[in-house]
Design a protein around this motif. Structure first.
Motif, PDB file in Angstrom:
ATOM      1  N   LEU A  94       8.193   2.639   9.611  1.00 28.95           N
ATOM      2  CA  LEU A  94       8.025   3.509   8.442  1.00 28.95           C
ATOM      3  C   LEU A  94       8.513   2.819   7.174  1.00 28.95           C
ATOM      4  O   LEU A  94       7.870   2.896   6.125  1.00 28.95           O
ATOM      5  CB  LEU A  94       8.818   4.807   8.632  1.00 28.95           C
ATOM      6  N   VAL A  95       9.652   2.141   7.277  1.00 24.59           N
ATOM      7  CA  VAL A  95      10.183   1.474   6.080  1.00 24.59           C
ATOM      8  C   VAL A  95       9.273   0.308   5.700  1.00 24.59           C
ATOM      9  O   VAL A  95       9.017   0.072   4.514  1.00 24.59           O
ATOM     10  CB  VAL A  95      11.630   0.993   6.312  1.00 24.59           C
ATOM     11  N   LEU A  96       8.763  -0.409   6.695  1.00 24.52           N
ATOM     12  CA  LEU A  96       7.819  -1.489   6.375  1.00 24.52           C
ATOM     13  C   LEU A  96       6.599  -0.929   5.648  1.00 24.52           C
ATOM     14  O   LEU A  96       6.120  -1.506   4.671  1.00 24.52           O
ATOM     15  CB  LEU A  96       7.385  -2.215   7.654  1.00 24.52           C
ATOM     16  N   ALA A  97       6.132   0.227   6.110  1.00 29.90           N
ATOM     17  CA  ALA A  97       4.987   0.860   5.438  1.00 29.90           C
ATOM     18  C   ALA A  97       5.346   1.243   4.010  1.00 29.90           C
ATOM     19  O   ALA A  97       4.527   1.111   3.093  1.00 29.90           O
ATOM     20  CB  ALA A  97       4.540   2.092   6.226  1.00 29.90           C
ATOM     21  N   GLU A  98       6.582   1.696   3.814  1.00 30.71           N
ATOM     22  CA  GLU A  98       7.037   2.041   2.452  1.00 30.71           C
ATOM     23  C   GLU A  98       7.038   0.814   1.544  1.00 30.71           C
ATOM     24  O   GLU A  98       6.588   0.877   0.395  1.00 30.71           O
ATOM     25  CB  GLU A  98       8.474   2.555   2.504  1.00 30.71           C
ATOM     26  N   ILE A  99       7.579  -0.283   2.063  1.00 26.82           N
ATOM     27  CA  ILE A  99       7.674  -1.500   1.246  1.00 26.82           C
ATOM     28  C   ILE A  99       6.273  -2.006   0.898  1.00 26.82           C
ATOM     29  O   ILE A  99       5.995  -2.390  -0.239  1.00 26.82           O
ATOM     30  CB  ILE A  99       8.480  -2.592   1.990  1.00 26.82           C
ATOM     31  N   ILE A 100       5.414  -1.988   1.880  1.00 29.04           N
ATOM     32  CA  ILE A 100       4.049  -2.457   1.640  1.00 29.04           C
ATOM     33  C   ILE A 100       3.367  -1.587   0.593  1.00 29.04           C
ATOM     34  O   ILE A 100       2.723  -2.070  -0.334  1.00 29.04           O
ATOM     35  CB  ILE A 100       3.248  -2.450   2.975  1.00 29.04           C
ATOM     36  N   PHE A 101       3.556  -0.260   0.710  1.00 30.40           N
ATOM     37  CA  PHE A 101       2.929   0.622  -0.275  1.00 30.40           C
ATOM     38  C   PHE A 101       3.524   0.404  -1.660  1.00 30.40           C
ATOM     39  O   PHE A 101       2.803   0.420  -2.667  1.00 30.40           O
ATOM     40  CB  PHE A 101       3.063   2.092   0.124  1.00 30.40           C
ATOM     41  N   PHE A 102       4.825   0.165  -1.708  1.00 29.44           N
ATOM     42  CA  PHE A 102       5.480  -0.087  -2.998  1.00 29.44           C
ATOM     43  C   PHE A 102       4.826  -1.305  -3.665  1.00 29.44           C
ATOM     44  O   PHE A 102       4.473  -1.276  -4.861  1.00 29.44           O
ATOM     45  CB  PHE A 102       6.975  -0.345  -2.759  1.00 29.44           C
ATOM     46  N   ILE A 103       4.637  -2.347  -2.881  1.00 25.94           N
ATOM     47  CA  ILE A 103       4.043  -3.576  -3.430  1.00 25.94           C
ATOM     48  C   ILE A 103       2.574  -3.338  -3.812  1.00 25.94           C
ATOM     49  O   ILE A 103       2.110  -3.783  -4.868  1.00 25.94           O
ATOM     50  CB  ILE A 103       4.206  -4.725  -2.409  1.00 25.94           C
ATOM     51  N   GLU A 104       1.867  -2.613  -2.961  1.00 26.17           N
ATOM     52  CA  GLU A 104       0.468  -2.289  -3.278  1.00 26.17           C
ATOM     53  C   GLU A 104       0.365  -1.514  -4.584  1.00 26.17           C
ATOM     54  O   GLU A 104      -0.494  -1.773  -5.426  1.00 26.17           O
ATOM     55  CB  GLU A 104      -0.136  -1.441  -2.148  1.00 26.17           C
ATOM     56  N   ASP A 105       1.272  -0.555  -4.730  1.00 27.12           N
ATOM     57  CA  ASP A 105       1.248   0.315  -5.903  1.00 27.12           C
ATOM     58  C   ASP A 105       1.633  -0.465  -7.164  1.00 27.12           C
ATOM     59  O   ASP A 105       1.025  -0.309  -8.225  1.00 27.12           O
ATOM     60  CB  ASP A 105       2.233   1.467  -5.657  1.00 27.12           C
ATOM     61  N   LEU A 106       2.637  -1.324  -7.015  1.00 26.97           N
ATOM     62  CA  LEU A 106       3.126  -2.070  -8.184  1.00 26.97           C
ATOM     63  C   LEU A 106       2.106  -3.108  -8.656  1.00 26.97           C
ATOM     64  O   LEU A 106       1.864  -3.248  -9.860  1.00 26.97           O
ATOM     65  CB  LEU A 106       4.452  -2.753  -7.829  1.00 26.97           C
ATOM     66  N   TYR A 107       1.510  -3.824  -7.697  1.00 28.46           N
ATOM     67  CA  TYR A 107       0.616  -4.926  -8.063  1.00 28.46           C
ATOM     68  C   TYR A 107      -0.869  -4.576  -7.917  1.00 28.46           C
ATOM     69  O   TYR A 107      -1.723  -5.432  -8.158  1.00 28.46           O
ATOM     70  CB  TYR A 107       0.946  -6.167  -7.219  1.00 28.46           C
ATOM     71  N   GLN A 108      -1.125  -3.316  -7.497  1.00 28.19           N
ATOM     72  CA  GLN A 108      -2.510  -2.851  -7.346  1.00 28.19           C
ATOM     73  C   GLN A 108      -3.323  -3.783  -6.430  1.00 28.19           C
ATOM     74  O   GLN A 108      -4.387  -4.306  -6.796  1.00 28.19           O
ATOM     75  CB  GLN A 108      -3.188  -2.715  -8.722  1.00 28.19           C
ATOM     76  N   VAL A 109      -2.761  -4.011  -5.250  1.00 26.67           N
ATOM     77  CA  VAL A 109      -3.454  -4.807  -4.234  1.00 26.67           C
ATOM     78  C   VAL A 109      -3.491  -3.998  -2.940  1.00 26.67           C
ATOM     79  O   VAL A 109      -2.772  -3.010  -2.806  1.00 26.67           O
ATOM     80  CB  VAL A 109      -2.720  -6.151  -3.969  1.00 26.67           C
ATOM     81  N   SER A 110      -4.306  -4.403  -2.016  1.00 26.12           N
ATOM     82  CA  SER A 110      -4.309  -3.783  -0.693  1.00 26.12           C
ATOM     83  C   SER A 110      -3.849  -4.805   0.334  1.00 26.12           C
ATOM     84  O   SER A 110      -4.260  -5.965   0.300  1.00 26.12           O
ATOM     85  CB  SER A 110      -5.715  -3.302  -0.329  1.00 26.12           C
ATOM     86  N   ILE A 111      -2.995  -4.367   1.218  1.00 23.09           N
ATOM     87  CA  ILE A 111      -2.446  -5.263   2.234  1.00 23.09           C
ATOM     88  C   ILE A 111      -2.879  -4.737   3.601  1.00 23.09           C
ATOM     89  O   ILE A 111      -2.628  -3.573   3.933  1.00 23.09           O
ATOM     90  CB  ILE A 111      -0.909  -5.315   2.121  1.00 23.09           C
ATOM     91  N   SER A 112      -3.552  -5.575   4.366  1.00 20.05           N
ATOM     92  CA  SER A 112      -4.093  -5.122   5.652  1.00 20.05           C
ATOM     93  C   SER A 112      -3.042  -5.249   6.747  1.00 20.05           C
ATOM     94  O   SER A 112      -2.018  -5.915   6.589  1.00 20.05           O
ATOM     95  CB  SER A 112      -5.317  -5.972   6.021  1.00 20.05           C
ATOM     96  N   ASN A 113      -3.329  -4.621   7.875  1.00 20.78           N
ATOM     97  CA  ASN A 113      -2.421  -4.760   9.018  1.00 20.78           C
ATOM     98  C   ASN A 113      -2.369  -6.198   9.490  1.00 20.78           C
ATOM     99  O   ASN A 113      -1.328  -6.676   9.962  1.00 20.78           O
ATOM    100  CB  ASN A 113      -2.862  -3.842  10.156  1.00 20.78           C
ATOM    101  N   ASP A 114      -3.492  -6.930   9.365  1.00 27.86           N
ATOM    102  CA  ASP A 114      -3.486  -8.350   9.752  1.00 27.86           C
ATOM    103  C   ASP A 114      -2.548  -9.143   8.854  1.00 27.86           C
ATOM    104  O   ASP A 114      -1.805 -10.013   9.326  1.00 27.86           O
ATOM    105  CB  ASP A 114      -4.907  -8.939   9.661  1.00 27.86           C
ATOM    106  N   ASP A 115      -2.612  -8.845   7.531  1.00 26.55           N
ATOM    107  CA  ASP A 115      -1.672  -9.497   6.607  1.00 26.55           C
ATOM    108  C   ASP A 115      -0.241  -9.235   7.054  1.00 26.55           C
ATOM    109  O   ASP A 115       0.602 -10.132   7.101  1.00 26.55           O
ATOM    110  CB  ASP A 115      -1.832  -8.934   5.182  1.00 26.55           C
ATOM    111  N   LEU A 116      -0.003  -7.975   7.367  1.00 29.59           N
ATOM    112  CA  LEU A 116       1.359  -7.526   7.679  1.00 29.59           C
ATOM    113  C   LEU A 116       1.912  -8.244   8.903  1.00 29.59           C
ATOM    114  O   LEU A 116       3.100  -8.597   8.962  1.00 29.59           O
ATOM    115  CB  LEU A 116       1.324  -6.007   7.911  1.00 29.59           C
ATOM    116  N   ARG A 117       1.045  -8.507   9.871  1.00 29.80           N
ATOM    117  CA  ARG A 117       1.501  -9.142  11.109  1.00 29.80           C
ATOM    118  C   ARG A 117       2.011 -10.565  10.882  1.00 29.80           C
ATOM    119  O   ARG A 117       2.729 -11.111  11.712  1.00 29.80           O
ATOM    120  CB  ARG A 117       0.366  -9.138  12.144  1.00 29.80           C
ATOM    121  N   ARG A 118       1.610 -11.157   9.757  1.00 29.45           N
ATOM    122  CA  ARG A 118       2.056 -12.537   9.488  1.00 29.45           C
ATOM    123  C   ARG A 118       3.351 -12.592   8.676  1.00 29.45           C
ATOM    124  O   ARG A 118       3.840 -13.659   8.377  1.00 29.45           O
ATOM    125  CB  ARG A 118       0.936 -13.288   8.747  1.00 29.45           C
TER     126      ARG A 118
END
Lengths: 115, 421
Positions: A69-93
């Motif tokens: 859940l916290v990883l999802a929060e951090i990813i969303f924070f970054i997506e929201d701040l930089y207006q990008v989308s991060i995939s689950n494949d990205d996340l796994r790396r």
């Protein structure tokens, strides 16, 4: 839609670093912001250990105690701040703070070449 | 099995104050929480007054920006899943626990349950969905669902306090938290739980309130002193409020073991639906009349034994009329004349919050020995003929109180309280 920056309540030094990234593409400023985002989301029992410096070699799950859940929060924070989308494949790396910083840098565009 | 539940703790985040003493003082003196207030920057909107809570800044969709007036330890791990009204609810719950002489660890052995009521957060739903749609649903807040849908209070508060008993939410609009109290009494009566925490909360913002404008349900008055006028001939709709109220209910045995201070006892309840309209009351208050009859039967009381009725009356032309007729049929027709008041003249209407808030008012009334009045009632509607509707509060402790609530779909719930002294 409300356009309040997710960094609104962060210390001025962090907001200034973000502004520096936006204006100068300073990669050090970007790293400052990414580390501040990670530090903000640290679980309470881990937060005290890293009140000063958060080593970039820290592993997000094993060392910093982030759950999914916290990883999802951090990813969303970054997506929201930089207006990008991060995939689950990205996340796994992404395993460490350094991986996250490098990933964000690669995702949102190259740093301005140093003079 | 016990027949009653003791009210041993109260918590308020309300337009009348953020503590029991301020709220009791307002109810005694007739002080209003209604002020000139705008919910959206558009002068064409015919809503000019409202009853906001004070000290909280929760109007950003980003929880990181929110502030509150006390030093409550509200950790980020809880805050991230809350809606604005969840922050109110958390503070009211902390207050109610302290008031009852309890700590969070007292709630964790499975004998305590949690029933909550709110409409969810239309504000956060709107923001989160707008954000998700802007990215064609490619990204979104991972806490969007648990922070915004109806149920957000029970999801978050149960997890935060590690409550392992009965946990659920109630969604019956303006009867929601009254339903929660009725079913909480049943949990204790059935021996399923020894203690129940009941929470009602709502937000006062454009997304929650302004959809009532097209229904013509809100007062268009610009005068805070008279906009909410339950049972008055000049009433023209309700004035909105937000906030949170929490009641701690305990079995008489548990309350005695703990030597807990008892505000009042909940001794019966009843419900009956109108079966009439999705949004307006039965013209003669048929469902409410039956709900009162069932509540009195459950409490083994006759109508003549009720000293005080805390009416639902929201200051709408149709709703107040229906309740007045139901009250006349229940009491006046049998020669009884309990004191009747609607405190919504001072607070406005809190939707899902109202039942818990007003039952907590009744508990204060029983405990401190006064009966709230109708301070904004200037010209009683002739339909109220025979009903005792004092303007000022009375220095009189009601021994038995009947609390009414009515909601969309024609839901009606009545509770019966007995003074503890």
């Amino acid at each position: 839609m409300c356009t309040v920056s997710p960094l609104n309540s962060f210390p001025s030094a962090i907001r200034e670093a973000h502004a520096r990234w936006l204006s100068d593409r300073d990669p050090h400023a970007l790293a400052t912001v990414v580390i501040a985002i990670v530090a903000f989301h640290l679980p309470p029992n881990i937060r005290a250990q890293y009140s000063e410096n958060l080593p970039e070699t820290s592993r997000l799950v094993e060392d910093l105690g982030f759950d999914s859940l916290v990883l999802a929060e951090i990813i969303f924070f970054i997506e929201d701040l930089y207006q990008v989308s991060i995939s689950n494949d990205d996340l796994r790396r992404i395993h460490t703070v350094a991986d996250l910083r490098a990933f964000v840098l690669s995702k949102i565009g190259p740093a301005r070449p140093s003079a | 099995m016990p027949r009653s539940a003791c009210i041993t703790g109260l918590g308020f985040i309300s337009c009348l104050g953020n503590d029991s003493a301020s709220v009791a003082d307002a109810l005694r003196t007739g002080r209003s929480g209604i002020v000139t207030h705008s919910l959206y920057d558009n002068p064409a909107i015919p809503l000019k007054v409202a009853a906001p809570v004070h000290g909280f800044a929760v109007d950003s969709p980003n929880y990181r920006d929110w502030t509150w007036p006390t030093a409550c330890n509200l950790p980020r791990e809880t805050l991230r899943g809350l809606a604005p009204h969840g922050v109110y609810a958390f503070h009211a719950l902390e207050q109610a626990l302290a008031d009852a002489g309890l700590t969070a660890t007292d709630l964790q052995d499975g004998t305590t349950g949690l029933f909550c009521a709110s409409a969810g957060s239309a504000f956060l739903s709107h923001h989160n969905l707008t954000q998700a749609r802007a990215s064609r649903f490619e990204r979104g807040n991972p806490f969007a669902v648990v922070s915004s849908i109806a149920g957000t209070l029970n999801f978050n508060l149960a997890a935060h306090y590690r409550i392992t008993g009965a946990v659920t939410g109630f969604v019956s609009a303006c009867t929601s938290s009254t339903h929660a109290l009725g079913y909480a009494l049943d949990e204790i009566r059935l021996g399923r739980q020894e203690r129940m925490i009941v929470v009602g909360a709502e937000e006062l913002n454009a997304d929650t309130i302004l959809p009532f404008v097209p229904m013509r349900a809100l007062s268009t008055s610009a005068d805070p002193a008279t906009a909410s006028r339950p049972f008055d001939t000049g009433r023209d709709g309700f004035v909105p409020t937000g906030g949170a109220a929490v009641l701690v209910l305990e079995s008489p045995a548990l309350a005695a073991r703990r030597s807990a201070r008892i505000y009042a006892e909940l001794i019966g309840w009843g419900q009956a639906a109108d079966g009439h309209s999705v949004a307006t009351s039965h013209p003669e208050g048929a469902g409410l009349r039956e709900a009162m009859r069932r509540a009195l039967r459950d409490a083994a009381l006759s109508p003549g034994e009720i000293d005080y009725v805390h009416a639902h009356a929201t200051s709408t032309p149709v709703g107040d009329r229906a309740e007045a007729l139901a009250l006349r049929a229940t009491f006046s027709a049998l020669g009884h004349r309990p004191v009747i008041s609607s405190t919504k003249g001072q607070t406005g209407h809190g939707l899902s919050l109202s039942g818990a808030l007003e039952t907590a008012f009744c508990a204060l009334s029983s405990h401190h020995g006064f009966t709230p009045g109708n301070p904004t009632l200037l010209n009683p509607d002739p339909i109220c003929e025979g009903l005792d509707l004092p303007r000022a509060s009375l220095s009189r402790r009601p021994r038995f109180t009947l609390k009414n609530s009515s909601g969309f779909g024609g839901a009606n719930v009545s509770l019966v309280l007995r003074a503890a002294v």
